[in-house]
Design a protein around this motif. Structure first.
Motif, mmCIF file in Angstrom:
data_model
loop_
_atom_site.group_PDB
_atom_site.id
_atom_site.type_symbol
_atom_site.label_atom_id
_atom_site.label_comp_id
_atom_site.label_asym_id
_atom_site.label_seq_id
_atom_site.Cartn_x
_atom_site.Cartn_y
_atom_site.Cartn_z
ATOM 1 N N MET A 1 1.292 27.456 -48.234
ATOM 2 C CA MET A 1 0.709 28.607 -48.193
ATOM 3 C C MET A 1 -0.335 29.024 -46.685
ATOM 4 S SD MET A 1 -1.927 31.143 -50.589
ATOM 5 C CE MET A 1 -0.888 31.114 -51.719
ATOM 6 N N THR A 2 -0.060 29.444 -46.099
ATOM 7 C CA THR A 2 -1.187 29.377 -44.526
ATOM 8 C C THR A 2 -1.846 31.068 -44.443
ATOM 9 O OG1 THR A 2 1.241 29.905 -43.342
ATOM 10 C CG2 THR A 2 0.824 28.054 -43.717
ATOM 11 N N PHE A 3 -2.692 30.490 -43.634
ATOM 12 C CA PHE A 3 -3.189 32.136 -42.807
ATOM 13 C C PHE A 3 -1.991 32.637 -42.302
ATOM 14 C CE2 PHE A 3 -6.214 28.590 -42.962
ATOM 15 C CZ PHE A 3 -7.063 29.440 -44.027
ATOM 16 N N PRO A 4 -2.273 34.413 -43.056
ATOM 17 C CA PRO A 4 -3.434 35.311 -43.179
ATOM 18 C C PRO A 4 -3.348 34.765 -44.482
ATOM 19 C CG PRO A 4 -2.179 36.976 -43.003
ATOM 20 C CD PRO A 4 -1.125 35.465 -42.357
ATOM 21 N N LEU A 5 -5.054 34.322 -45.606
ATOM 22 C CA LEU A 5 -4.457 34.517 -46.819
ATOM 23 C C LEU A 5 -5.319 35.294 -47.416
ATOM 24 C CD1 LEU A 5 -4.369 32.650 -49.340
ATOM 25 C CD2 LEU A 5 -6.845 31.604 -49.316
ATOM 26 N N ARG A 6 -4.987 36.988 -48.286
ATOM 27 C CA ARG A 6 -4.641 37.902 -48.430
ATOM 28 C C ARG A 6 -5.531 38.087 -50.402
ATOM 29 N NH1 ARG A 6 1.419 39.519 -47.570
ATOM 30 N NH2 ARG A 6 1.459 37.971 -48.401
ATOM 31 N N ILE A 7 -6.084 38.705 -50.085
ATOM 32 C CA ILE A 7 -6.700 39.024 -50.908
ATOM 33 C C ILE A 7 -7.372 40.839 -51.007
ATOM 34 C CG2 ILE A 7 -9.415 39.303 -51.970
ATOM 35 C CD1 ILE A 7 -10.205 37.036 -50.612
ATOM 36 N N GLY A 8 -6.525 41.118 -52.471
ATOM 37 C CA GLY A 8 -6.375 42.286 -52.803
ATOM 38 C C GLY A 8 -7.440 42.778 -53.814
ATOM 39 N N THR A 9 -7.389 43.194 -53.983
ATOM 40 C CA THR A 9 -9.003 43.867 -54.435
ATOM 41 C C THR A 9 -9.167 45.783 -55.209
ATOM 42 O OG1 THR A 9 -11.804 44.936 -53.782
ATOM 43 C CG2 THR A 9 -10.491 44.927 -52.118
ATOM 44 N N ARG A 10 -9.681 46.559 -55.846
ATOM 45 C CA ARG A 10 -10.012 48.011 -55.704
ATOM 46 C C ARG A 10 -10.739 48.327 -54.720
ATOM 47 N NH1 ARG A 10 -12.366 48.326 -61.220
ATOM 48 N NH2 ARG A 10 -12.771 50.319 -61.026
ATOM 49 N N ARG A 11 -10.539 49.431 -54.732
ATOM 50 C CA ARG A 11 -11.602 49.756 -53.251
ATOM 51 C C ARG A 11 -12.784 50.452 -53.278
ATOM 52 N NH1 ARG A 11 -7.749 54.478 -49.986
ATOM 53 N NH2 ARG A 11 -6.073 52.302 -49.435
ATOM 54 N N SER A 12 -13.129 50.679 -54.325
ATOM 55 C CA SER A 12 -14.867 50.738 -54.956
ATOM 56 C C SER A 12 -15.350 50.033 -54.186
ATOM 57 C CB SER A 12 -14.985 50.631 -56.429
ATOM 58 O OG SER A 12 -14.834 49.445 -56.701
ATOM 59 N N LYS A 13 -16.712 50.895 -53.782
ATOM 60 C CA LYS A 13 -17.974 49.903 -53.244
ATOM 61 C C LYS A 13 -18.372 49.080 -54.421
ATOM 62 C CE LYS A 13 -21.248 52.449 -51.175
ATOM 63 N NZ LYS A 13 -22.690 53.075 -51.280
ATOM 64 N N LEU A 14 -17.757 48.687 -55.618
ATOM 65 C CA LEU A 14 -18.703 47.657 -55.766
ATOM 66 C C LEU A 14 -17.794 46.457 -55.840
ATOM 67 C CD1 LEU A 14 -20.424 45.793 -58.044
ATOM 68 C CD2 LEU A 14 -19.327 46.071 -59.775
ATOM 69 N N ALA A 15 -16.179 46.637 -55.929
ATOM 70 C CA ALA A 15 -15.211 45.888 -56.045
ATOM 71 C C ALA A 15 -15.150 45.329 -54.858
ATOM 72 C CB ALA A 15 -13.710 46.361 -56.385
ATOM 73 N N LEU A 16 -15.002 46.093 -53.609
ATOM 74 C CA LEU A 16 -15.341 45.856 -52.140
ATOM 75 C C LEU A 16 -16.491 44.966 -51.457
ATOM 76 C CD1 LEU A 16 -13.878 48.428 -50.507
ATOM 77 C CD2 LEU A 16 -12.568 46.952 -50.287
ATOM 78 N N ALA A 17 -17.967 45.181 -52.029
ATOM 79 C CA ALA A 17 -18.689 44.188 -52.488
ATOM 80 C C ALA A 17 -18.614 42.854 -53.419
ATOM 81 C CB ALA A 17 -20.034 44.800 -52.980
ATOM 82 N N GLN A 18 -17.808 42.709 -54.149
ATOM 83 C CA GLN A 18 -17.688 41.658 -54.807
ATOM 84 C C GLN A 18 -16.643 40.646 -53.478
ATOM 85 O OE1 GLN A 18 -18.302 42.693 -59.372
ATOM 86 N NE2 GLN A 18 -16.191 43.159 -59.195
ATOM 87 N N SER A 19 -15.759 41.094 -53.995
ATOM 88 C CA SER A 19 -14.485 40.916 -53.134
ATOM 89 C C SER A 19 -15.087 39.875 -51.502
ATOM 90 C CB SER A 19 -12.921 41.613 -53.042
ATOM 91 O OG SER A 19 -12.830 42.000 -54.122
ATOM 92 N N GLY A 20 -15.834 40.924 -50.602
ATOM 93 C CA GLY A 20 -16.397 40.116 -49.943
ATOM 94 C C GLY A 20 -16.968 39.115 -50.018
ATOM 95 N N MET A 21 -17.530 39.217 -51.082
ATOM 96 C CA MET A 21 -18.954 37.362 -50.885
ATOM 97 C C MET A 21 -17.543 36.749 -51.676
ATOM 98 S SD MET A 21 -21.135 39.156 -54.275
ATOM 99 C CE MET A 21 -21.109 37.793 -54.582
#
Length: 325
Positions: A1-21
């Motif tokens: 596997m190479t870049f980009p390494l794509r992260i799937g996340t829900r769109r809620s503010k909390l999910a985006l905060a957690q996924s951003g971390m």
């Protein structure tokens, strides 16, 4: 596997905060320069059924798996490479072809009491209105205070906090971990007792999910090893073992919490009747000698204790509203 390494996340503010971390943590583990992380490891926002339907309890529309289903489908289809979930939303059995690659260190697992007018759960007046969509929190609250009026409350954290501040409820209950990650912990009036409000299995922990075929890929192996927190993973394995035995879903009020102290694993798990009038609980330990508990050992402990609870509780703990038809 190479870049980009794509992260799937829900769109809620909390999910985006957690996924951003996790995006930043994965980037650091892989040595990606800070300025390049968003390009090398992009977030892919996915709206789940659980996010779209906000006016009904999850048990009425298919259960908490509706927060993970569309993201897992994108992972299996190759549209994303990593999925970030709140562990308490992850069903006990992984879909074929997927696996949990890492479980980072857990946040505070406790429930939070939020109220405009009252400083603590004990201060709530007779017949107070308590907002929650969680059958577990409902049952635990009623076990302590059968006079409370439980009212359905769904939506993102901001929506729930606003409704509480507007006085639509005398109090609401949320997870401390989510409020901490969103930076809104100043709204917490009380962090509830782990004994009175035993958390949902995996509460406070995150799950980083990948395709099973990719788990040994160089990039995955590198970030997974860096982000996985061994003690959290063992504790979550025990809790999810209990969840499996208790057939944990939105139809049953169950709690499980494991803690490692002085090298020993202690697990508490319970099941409650939906009205809180009955509560079945078991506690067990795994000694540290001669070796620390493994995830396999922890899961077996959870399955054993959960099985004992289930044997005593039986169908008494199933929400009767789900039995029609």
């Amino acid at each position: 596997m190479t870049f980009p390494l794509r992260i799937g996340t829900r769109r809620s503010k909390l999910a985006l905060a957690q996924s951003g971390m996790m995006q930043r943590a994965i980037g650091r583990a892989l040595g990606v320069p800070q300025a390049e992380i968003e390009t090398a490891i992009p977030l892919v926002e996915i709206v789940t059924t659980g996010d779209r339907v906000q006016d009904r309890r999850l048990l009425e529309i298919g259960g908490k798996a509706l927060f993970t289903k569309e993201i897992e489908e994108a992972l299996l289809a190759g549209r994303i490479d990593v999925a970030i979930h709140s562990m308490k939303d992850v069903p006990a059995v992984q879909p074929d072809g997927l696996c949990i690659a890492a479980i980072p260190e857990r946040e505070d697992a406790r429930d939070a009491f939020i109220s405009r007018d009252f400083a603590s759960f004990a201060d709530l007046p007779l017949g107070a209105r308590l907002g929650t969509a969680s059958l577990r929190r409902q049952a635990q609250a009623l076990a302590l205070r059968p006079d409370l009026k439980i009212e359905m409350l769904r939506g993102n954290i901001d929506t729930r906090l606003r409704r509480a501040a507007d006085g639509e409820f005398d109090a609401i209950l949320l997870a401390v971990s989510g409020m901490t990650r969103l930076g809104v912990s100043e709204h917490i009036r009380e962090k509830l007792s782990l004994d009175d409000f035993l958390p949902a299995p995996g509460q406070g922990a995150l799950a980083l999910q990948t395709r099973a075929a990719d788990i040994d890929a160089a990039l995955n192996d590198q970030w997974a090893a860096a982000l996985n927190h061994a003690q959290t993973a063992v504790c979550v394995a025990a809790e999810r073992g209990a969840m499996t035995a208790l057939e944990g879903s939105c139809r049953t009020a169950i709690g499980a919490y494991a803690l490692i102290e002085n090298g020993s694993l202690r697990l508490t798990t319970e099941m409650l009747s939906p009205d809180g009038s009955a509560r079945w609980r078991r506690v067990g330990e795994l000694a540290s000698a001669p070796q620390p508990a493994t995830e396999v050992d922890a899961r077996l402990l959870g399955q054993r204790l959960g099985g004992e609870v289930h044997a005593f509780a039986g169908d008494q703990a199933v929400d009767p509203a789900t039995l029609d038809g």
